[in-house]
Write a protein that holds these residues in place. Structure first.
Motif, PDB file in Angstrom:
ATOM      1  N   TRP A  83       0.853  -1.172  -0.091  1.00  0.00           N
ATOM      2  CA  TRP A  83      -0.010  -0.029   0.142  1.00  0.00           C
ATOM      3  C   TRP A  83       0.756   1.128  -0.045  1.00  0.00           C
ATOM      4  CZ3 TRP A  83      -0.236   3.508   4.272  1.00  0.00           C
ATOM      5  CH2 TRP A  83      -1.087   4.558   4.260  1.00  0.00           C
TER       6      TRP A  83
ATOM      7  N   THR B 188       1.133   6.060  -7.172  1.00  0.00           N
ATOM      8  CA  THR B 188      -0.288   6.569  -7.640  1.00  0.00           C
ATOM      9  C   THR B 188      -0.123   8.113  -7.243  1.00  0.00           C
ATOM     10  OG1 THR B 188      -1.183   4.555  -7.334  1.00  0.00           O
ATOM     11  CG2 THR B 188      -2.606   6.505  -7.592  1.00  0.00           C
TER      12      THR B 188
ATOM     13  N   ILE C 251      -0.598  10.877 -10.601  1.00  0.00           N
ATOM     14  CA  ILE C 251      -1.737  11.711 -10.726  1.00  0.00           C
ATOM     15  C   ILE C 251      -1.300  13.185 -10.766  1.00  0.00           C
ATOM     16  CG2 ILE C 251      -4.115  12.469  -9.804  1.00  0.00           C
ATOM     17  CD1 ILE C 251      -4.570   9.547  -9.014  1.00  0.00           C
TER      18      ILE C 251
ATOM     19  N   PRO D 174     -20.943  11.368  -9.969  1.00  0.00           N
ATOM     20  CA  PRO D 174     -21.372  12.745 -10.093  1.00  0.00           C
ATOM     21  C   PRO D 174     -21.800  13.210 -11.233  1.00  0.00           C
ATOM     22  CG  PRO D 174     -18.987  12.346  -9.047  1.00  0.00           C
ATOM     23  CD  PRO D 174     -19.449  11.105  -9.439  1.00  0.00           C
TER      24      PRO D 174
ATOM     25  N   ASN E 200     -21.886   9.916  -3.894  1.00  0.00           N
ATOM     26  CA  ASN E 200     -21.912   8.773  -4.730  1.00  0.00           C
ATOM     27  C   ASN E 200     -21.050   7.356  -3.967  1.00  0.00           C
ATOM     28  OD1 ASN E 200     -19.601   9.844  -5.490  1.00  0.00           O
ATOM     29  ND2 ASN E 200     -19.167   8.603  -7.530  1.00  0.00           N
TER      30      ASN E 200
ATOM     31  N   HIS F 207     -12.536   1.990   7.528  1.00  0.00           N
ATOM     32  CA  HIS F 207     -11.213   1.883   8.137  1.00  0.00           C
ATOM     33  C   HIS F 207     -11.123   0.590   8.914  1.00  0.00           C
ATOM     34  CE1 HIS F 207      -9.187   6.020   7.039  1.00  0.00           C
ATOM     35  NE2 HIS F 207     -10.254   5.742   6.086  1.00  0.00           N
TER      36      HIS F 207
ATOM     37  N   SER G 162     -16.382  13.232   1.379  1.00  0.00           N
ATOM     38  CA  SER G 162     -16.831  12.338   0.309  1.00  0.00           C
ATOM     39  C   SER G 162     -15.473  11.589   0.001  1.00  0.00           C
ATOM     40  CB  SER G 162     -17.606  12.844  -0.779  1.00  0.00           C
ATOM     41  OG  SER G 162     -18.510  13.290  -0.370  1.00  0.00           O
TER      42      SER G 162
ATOM     43  N   GLY H 189     -12.902  10.887   1.901  1.00  0.00           N
ATOM     44  CA  GLY H 189     -12.383  10.182   2.993  1.00  0.00           C
ATOM     45  C   GLY H 189     -11.343  11.069   3.714  1.00  0.00           C
TER      46      GLY H 189
ATOM     47  N   GLN I 119      -4.665   9.032   6.254  1.00  0.00           N
ATOM     48  CA  GLN I 119      -3.826   8.599   5.513  1.00  0.00           C
ATOM     49  C   GLN I 119      -4.297   7.837   4.320  1.00  0.00           C
ATOM     50  OE1 GLN I 119      -1.219   5.552   7.788  1.00  0.00           O
ATOM     51  NE2 GLN I 119      -0.428   7.277   9.187  1.00  0.00           N
TER      52      GLN I 119
ATOM     53  N   LEU J 123      -6.869   9.694  -3.697  1.00  0.00           N
ATOM     54  CA  LEU J 123      -5.933  10.545  -4.498  1.00  0.00           C
ATOM     55  C   LEU J 123      -6.400  11.131  -5.644  1.00  0.00           C
ATOM     56  CD1 LEU J 123      -3.141   7.598  -4.037  1.00  0.00           C
ATOM     57  CD2 LEU J 123      -3.220   9.857  -2.850  1.00  0.00           C
TER      58      LEU J 123
ATOM     59  N   THR K 219     -10.879  14.528 -10.250  1.00  0.00           N
ATOM     60  CA  THR K 219     -12.247  14.469 -10.334  1.00  0.00           C
ATOM     61  C   THR K 219     -12.745  15.803 -10.660  1.00  0.00           C
ATOM     62  OG1 THR K 219     -12.311  12.680  -8.699  1.00  0.00           O
ATOM     63  CG2 THR K 219     -14.456  14.080  -8.813  1.00  0.00           C
TER      64      THR K 219
HETATM   65  C1  HEM Z   1     -16.276  11.817  -6.859  1.00  0.00           C
HETATM   66  C2  HEM Z   1     -15.042  11.059  -7.026  1.00  0.00           C
HETATM   67  C3  HEM Z   1     -14.303  10.188  -5.781  1.00  0.00           C
HETATM   68  C4  HEM Z   1     -15.060   9.960  -4.901  1.00  0.00           C
HETATM   69  C5  HEM Z   1     -16.262  10.248  -3.942  1.00  0.00           C
HETATM   70  C6  HEM Z   1     -13.869   9.318  -4.218  1.00  0.00           C
HETATM   71  C7  HEM Z   1     -13.905   8.760  -2.787  1.00  0.00           C
HETATM   72  C8  HEM Z   1     -12.894   7.903  -2.213  1.00  0.00           C
HETATM   73  C9  HEM Z   1     -12.881   7.162  -0.817  1.00  0.00           C
HETATM   74  C10 HEM Z   1     -13.929   7.564   0.062  1.00  0.00           C
HETATM   75  C11 HEM Z   1     -11.840   6.699  -0.755  1.00  0.00           C
HETATM   76  C12 HEM Z   1     -11.473   6.058   0.645  1.00  0.00           C
HETATM   77  C13 HEM Z   1     -10.988   7.084   1.393  1.00  0.00           C
HETATM   78  C14 HEM Z   1     -10.579   6.488   2.866  1.00  0.00           C
HETATM   79  O1  HEM Z   1     -10.664   5.320   3.137  1.00  0.00           O
HETATM   80  O2  HEM Z   1     -10.613   7.358   4.041  1.00  0.00           O
HETATM   81  C15 HEM Z   1     -10.928   6.729  -1.947  1.00  0.00           C
HETATM   82  C16 HEM Z   1      -9.752   6.383  -2.185  1.00  0.00           C
HETATM   83  C17 HEM Z   1      -9.079   6.293  -3.141  1.00  0.00           C
HETATM   84  N1  HEM Z   1      -9.522   7.025  -4.403  1.00  0.00           N
HETATM   85 FE1  HEM Z   1     -10.991   8.019  -4.799  1.00  0.00          FE
HETATM   86  N2  HEM Z   1     -12.701   8.833  -4.946  1.00  0.00           N
HETATM   87  C18 HEM Z   1     -13.146   9.756  -6.244  1.00  0.00           C
HETATM   88  C19 HEM Z   1     -12.369   9.640  -7.401  1.00  0.00           C
HETATM   89  C20 HEM Z   1     -11.280   8.939  -7.628  1.00  0.00           C
HETATM   90  C21 HEM Z   1     -10.460   9.038  -8.681  1.00  0.00           C
HETATM   91  C22 HEM Z   1     -10.804  10.063  -9.935  1.00  0.00           C
HETATM   92  C23 HEM Z   1      -9.124   8.688  -8.383  1.00  0.00           C
HETATM   93  C24 HEM Z   1      -8.194   8.416  -9.241  1.00  0.00           C
HETATM   94  C25 HEM Z   1      -8.085   8.520 -10.647  1.00  0.00           C
HETATM   95  C26 HEM Z   1      -9.363   7.907  -6.947  1.00  0.00           C
HETATM   96  C27 HEM Z   1      -8.233   7.361  -6.672  1.00  0.00           C
HETATM   97  C28 HEM Z   1      -8.266   6.646  -5.335  1.00  0.00           C
HETATM   98  C29 HEM Z   1      -7.302   5.960  -4.736  1.00  0.00           C
HETATM   99  C30 HEM Z   1      -6.073   5.451  -5.447  1.00  0.00           C
HETATM  100  C31 HEM Z   1      -7.852   5.654  -3.493  1.00  0.00           C
HETATM  101  C32 HEM Z   1      -7.041   4.691  -2.307  1.00  0.00           C
HETATM  102  C33 HEM Z   1      -6.343   5.528  -1.304  1.00  0.00           C
HETATM  103  C34 HEM Z   1      -5.760   4.696  -0.254  1.00  0.00           C
HETATM  104  O3  HEM Z   1      -6.282   3.778  -0.035  1.00  0.00           O
HETATM  105  O4  HEM Z   1      -4.615   4.822   0.369  1.00  0.00           O
HETATM  106  N3  HEM Z   1     -10.586   8.456  -6.533  1.00  0.00           N
HETATM  107  N4  HEM Z   1     -11.760   7.599  -3.032  1.00  0.00           N
END
Ligand code: HEM
Length: 551
Positions: A110, A117, A121, A285, A340, A347, A414, A416, A419, A423, A428
């Motif tokens: 991770w 990542t 990005i 969205p 969404n 966690h 939304s 999160g 840590q 990303l 977005t």
């Molecule tokens: C409306 C759009 C999005 C929403 C609402 C969203 C929401 C989230 C949420 C809730 C998490 C988990 C956070 C947590 O555990 O506290 C997350 C993790 C993540 N998101 Fe998004 N996300 C969106 C768009 C994207 C996009 C466009 C990408 C990449 C192109 C992305 C990449 C990631 C990655 C790589 C993680 C994992 C982070 C980790 O576990 O360390 N997300 N996202």
């Protein structure tokens, strides 16, 4: 009785009454689970959290932002692990599967994949995605003019093409990539296979276990496809550099020489996962934007007026964003009103803890309930209604100046916490500005007339699937070009962008071929390295296939 008294300990955190072993699983519906969680929050969550249990698993549902900040940000050091997802093989990558970054435990895979990542990005954001978003938004507008009834598929396809272009320099992969993303999303969601809820079923022997067999097939196809994409890209590069700038090329050419990513298999996974994760997250969205604009024509008109005035008749670009606060406010309010990922992403705690006098055992799932955060009436007065003015007018608790910078979706609950925070916030925001801006510039979004009933087709506000990342159920609407001139202009913009893209590709390939023939490019030994690495990759991939996932 003893067990009942133990799990309903009056000194423990508040929450609905639990039954031994099953906890409250019997009345937690699979569909629209977030509404039940919110109902319990209203009864038991006065302190900003409550506890429940599911088949012996402790869950602490967090319903207030301050508590989320305390537990998930300030105590991130031991509250940033992920729960196991039963219906995936080694979802946490505890056994070294290295596949799904967002689902991994807080382990070394991770840490290094998150770093990579994040870097990729950020770099793409800094160069405005090399124009990919503009190109795909124009393609989408032309598609909508020519085939408006297919809008839900073309919307997802646009988001997928952006990701496939950024990842492999190949938008033609979007259809497969979307299908693959759906497969994973379904598999990881509580509303997906029954084995995610009735977890003991997963342990039935393979010969009588349809869920495990299906997952084996899905998993193997997906990882084979990721590997194939990676190796094909490398082959194309070795055969004369036929790949333009993209994340896979960047990895092979630069990152692979200095990274702690273990090799080709892990690289194919982190890159493949990155392509997948940007599809449904952005499509959600964007779909809700359509719903919202149909229901709130006055806000649609305000966005159009702002764009017409500030962009002087042009389709908006990211440079225009500071001048388009109404567009940004409507995007942010759409995400607040119709989040969404309404349940949030759980966690898991890695150590026993005490919070506000309550004992929280190691292994508790912490669920930051986004639906509750975004419907907090103190922060969001009139929370059940779409009120973009809350971001635009002083006097609302959420108003922030200057309007050239705010509102921004970055930092919304939304995405999160701590840590594990998402990303993809910038990506977005940028994609939504480009796509929603293009829609407002090109079309009047309207309900669709139904000649059979003489009425408009309804556009429901509360019908969606119940996967972890949701989207509205299919509906009908109409895309009316704002004028004949605008329609012609949108088609012309796409034709122009398409022609430029083809010419760029042709020129790039020609130059690369020429360079290879005159041996200018391989002078750094890259192609020798690539040829060697290809063999290593095949060996490694054979190893991975025989190792297989942990069953
Ligand atoms: C409306 C759009 C999005 C929403 C609402 C969203 C929401 C989230 C949420 C809730 C998490 C988990 C956070 C947590 O555990 O506290 C997350 C993790 C993540 N998101 Fe998004 N996300 C969106 C768009 C994207 C996009 C466009 C990408 C990449 C192109 C992305 C990449 C990631 C990655 C790589 C993680 C994992 C982070 C980790 O576990 O360390 N997300 N996202």
């Amino acid at each position: 009785i003893k067990e009942f008294q133990k799990i309903n300990d009056p000194n423990g955190p508040p929450g609905p009454t639990q039954l031994p072993y099953i906890g409250r699983i019997h009345d937690l519906p699979i569909n629209f689970m977030w509404l039940k969680f919110k109902e319990w929050a209203d009864k038991h969550g006065a302190g900003g959290f409550y506890r429940t249990q599911m088949l012996g698993v402790n869950v602490l549902v967090i319903t207030d932002e301050t508590v989320a900040e305390d537990l998930l940000v300030k105590r991130a050091k031991y509250n940033s692990d992920r729960p196991n997802i039963q219906s995936l093989f080694d979802s946490k990558s505890s056994e070294g599967s290295m596949e799904y970054l967002p689902l991994m435990g807080r382990n070394k895979y991770w840490a290094r994949q998150r770093k990579l990542t994040h870097a990729y990005i950020t770099e793409a954001t800094n160069v405005k995605y090399n124009g990919v978003m503009y190109h795909e938004a124009k393609r989408w507008m032309a598609n909508l003019i020519q085939n408006p009834d297919n809008f839900q598929a073309s919307l997802e396809d646009m988001a997928a093409k952006v990701m496939c272009q950024l990842t492999w320099d190949d938008p033609s992969l979007s259809t497969y990539c979307t299908k693959s993303a759906w497969g994973l999303l379904r598999q990881m969601s509580p509303a997906g296979p029954i084995t995610n809820v009735l977890t003991p079923l997963w342990h039935l022997p393979m010969f009588m276990n349809p869920w495990k067999k299906a997952e084996r097939k899905r998993h193997d196809e997906q990882s084979a496809w990721w590997q194939e994409r990676y190796l094909t890209t490398r082959d194309k590069m070795a055969q004369g550099g036929r790949v333009r700038n993209c994340w896979t090329r960047q990895f092979i050419e630069k990152t692979s020489l200095k990274t702690n990513i273990s090799g080709d298999y892990e690289a194919s996974c982190v890159i493949g996962m990155l392509a997948l994760v940007g599809i449904f997250t952005v499509a959600g969205p964007l779909s809700y934007w359509l719903v919202t604009m149909v229901h709130y024509p006055e806000w649609q008109a305000a966005v159009q007026k702002e764009i017409d005035e500030k962009c002087e008749g042009r389709m908006p670009t990211l440079e225009d964003a500071p001048n388009l606060p109404i567009l940004r406010a409507c995007i942010k309010e759409t995400m607040r009103w119709k989040p969404n990922v309404p349940t949030g992403v759980a966690h898991e705690t890695e150590a026993d803890d005490v919070y506000n006098g309550y004992f929280i055992p190691k292994g508790t799932r912490l669920l930051p309930l986004d639906w509750a955060f975004l419907r907090n009436p103190k922060k969001y007065p009139d929370p059940d209604n779409f009120r973009p003015e809350r971001w635009l007018e002083p006097g609302w608790p959420t108003f922030q100046a200057p309007l050239t910078q705010f509102p921004t979706i970055k930092g919304m609950t939304s995405f999160g916490w701590g840590q594990r925070q998402c990303l993809g916030m910038s990506l977005t925001q940028d994609e939504l500005i480009v796509a929603c801006g293009a829609l407002a510039w090109t079309f009047n979004l309207k309900p669709k007339h139904n000649p059979a009933t003489g009425m408009n087709h309804p556009v429901p506000l509360d019908k969606s699937n119940s996967l972890l990342i949701i989207k509205p159920d299919p509906f009908q609407m109409s895309f009316e070009p704002r004028s004949e001139k605008r329609k012609e202009e949108a088609l012309r913009l796409w034709a122009e962008s398409d022609a430029r893209d083809r010419a760029d590709r042709a020129k790039f390939f020609q130059e690369a071929r020429l360079a290879q023939q005159t041996a200018i490019v391989p002078d750094n030994g890259l192609f020798d390295v690539l040829a060697e690495k290809k063999d290593e990759a095949s060996i490694q991939i054979r190893r991975v296939n025989s190792y297989g996932p942990q069953v």
